[in-house]
Design an enzyme around this catalytic site. Sequence first.
Site, mmCIF file in Angstrom:
data_model
loop_
_atom_site.group_PDB
_atom_site.id
_atom_site.type_symbol
_atom_site.label_atom_id
_atom_site.label_comp_id
_atom_site.label_asym_id
_atom_site.label_seq_id
_atom_site.Cartn_x
_atom_site.Cartn_y
_atom_site.Cartn_z
ATOM 1 N N PRO A 96 0.833 -1.213 0.000
ATOM 2 C CA PRO A 96 0.000 0.000 0.000
ATOM 3 C C PRO A 96 0.859 1.252 0.000
ATOM 4 O O PRO A 96 1.861 1.325 0.724
ATOM 5 C CB PRO A 96 -0.797 -0.137 1.304
ATOM 6 C CG PRO A 96 -0.876 -1.614 1.528
ATOM 7 C CD PRO A 96 0.434 -2.170 1.048
ATOM 8 N N CYS A 97 0.462 2.242 -0.811
ATOM 9 C CA CYS A 97 1.397 3.313 -1.131
ATOM 10 C C CYS A 97 0.984 4.745 -0.801
ATOM 11 O O CYS A 97 1.639 5.678 -1.271
ATOM 12 C CB CYS A 97 1.739 3.233 -2.611
ATOM 13 S SG CYS A 97 0.292 3.085 -3.675
ATOM 14 N N PRO A 98 -0.088 5.010 -0.007
ATOM 15 C CA PRO A 98 -0.444 6.414 0.231
ATOM 16 C C PRO A 98 0.648 7.225 0.923
ATOM 17 O O PRO A 98 0.689 8.442 0.780
ATOM 18 C CB PRO A 98 -1.708 6.323 1.098
ATOM 19 C CG PRO A 98 -1.692 4.957 1.671
ATOM 20 C CD PRO A 98 -1.034 4.091 0.646
ATOM 21 N N ASN A 136 4.963 0.094 -7.088
ATOM 22 C CA ASN A 136 4.551 1.165 -6.195
ATOM 23 C C ASN A 136 4.299 2.452 -6.974
ATOM 24 O O ASN A 136 4.508 2.496 -8.192
ATOM 25 C CB ASN A 136 5.601 1.386 -5.100
ATOM 26 C CG ASN A 136 4.975 1.744 -3.760
ATOM 27 O OD1 ASN A 136 4.496 2.842 -3.572
ATOM 28 N ND2 ASN A 136 4.985 0.789 -2.822
#
Length: 368
Positions: A96-98, A136
């Site tokens: 997950p990349c936020p 990503n």
Amino acid sequence: MSDQKIKLFSFFSGSGFLDLGFEKAGFQIELVNEYQPNFMAAYKYAREKMNIKPPKYGYYNIDINEFLQQRKEELKTNLDDAKRDGSLVGFIGGPPCPDFSVAGKNKGRDGINGKLSLNYVELIVNMKPDFFLFENVKGLWRTARHREYFEELKKILYAAGYIMTERLTNAIEYGAPQDRDRILLFGIQEDVLAELENRDISVFPWNKYQKYKVDEVKKMQWPEMEEFHANVETQCPQAVPEELTVEHWFRKNDVENHPNAQDYFTPRAGLVRMQTIEEGDVSKKSYKRLHRWRYSPTVAYGNNEVHLHPYKERRLSAAEAMALQTLPKDFELPADMSLTDKFKTIGNGVPFLLANGIAKTIDDFLRG
């Protein structure tokens, strides 16, 4: 190894967009790991509908850190078993990349999600798969302080014996109607590479299955903004490739008759505002109205970003969003999944055509 099987263990699988690209390229997904229960349920549901067999070693609805602790031996046993018939086995995943996204939290390595990138690297180093794919957002690669972290992760992998190649890749390059950049890092064990005759990682064929060059596409004479008129038909300009347009994919996936066609948010207020936004006006932070004869901005709906239908007085449906992710038309999400989760899992996913193109590239490289 032309006839050798290539197997995959998938991590951070979401609802399986990346995995599906590899499955359709001939890879076998043997283990699936996804932390969010609703995403995992959607993964299973979609594959049952598409008659894709479940993974041999099962579904793991757990935090990836469990594989580094109490489930470590279990994962190692499964990996050894997968290799027993001479198959190459790889790990694929996009943490997950936020925390690396400019539009997201931007906390970097110190964010909860940012740490998952290190966890994934630690898992690779501990388990030693034959190869891996790390996917990503571009912020991890282009933002200076995040890039430093990315380089540190690569050093850990290099010290563990992996030879790597990377590329900032856009979904448009593979024919997806979406301006979406992703950093892709492919790595292979040095001793495995040595056993593959005439393979040179420095000439990894990143471009082999690409159909377009991003710069050239963006310079094309795309139509400008136009006054919004509900349910009015128009024709695609001849100067642009129709397959890169929103409307082409709506028609290709028959979104009006898709099982998720009615899955869209209906605003309690704001309809009048929605009607004033021109077709093709994607300049605003929140309300963006797509143009039917252009490609879409990145299909992501966090941080109050709202994408409006080009010629209907509503937001996009889940069926339409999945079409822009270039998923096969028979891919569907369960009816009992919340709208929030549907749009979150769609926005988190890798466009199918991008995933499939990278899968075929890796397959060609491994098979020579």
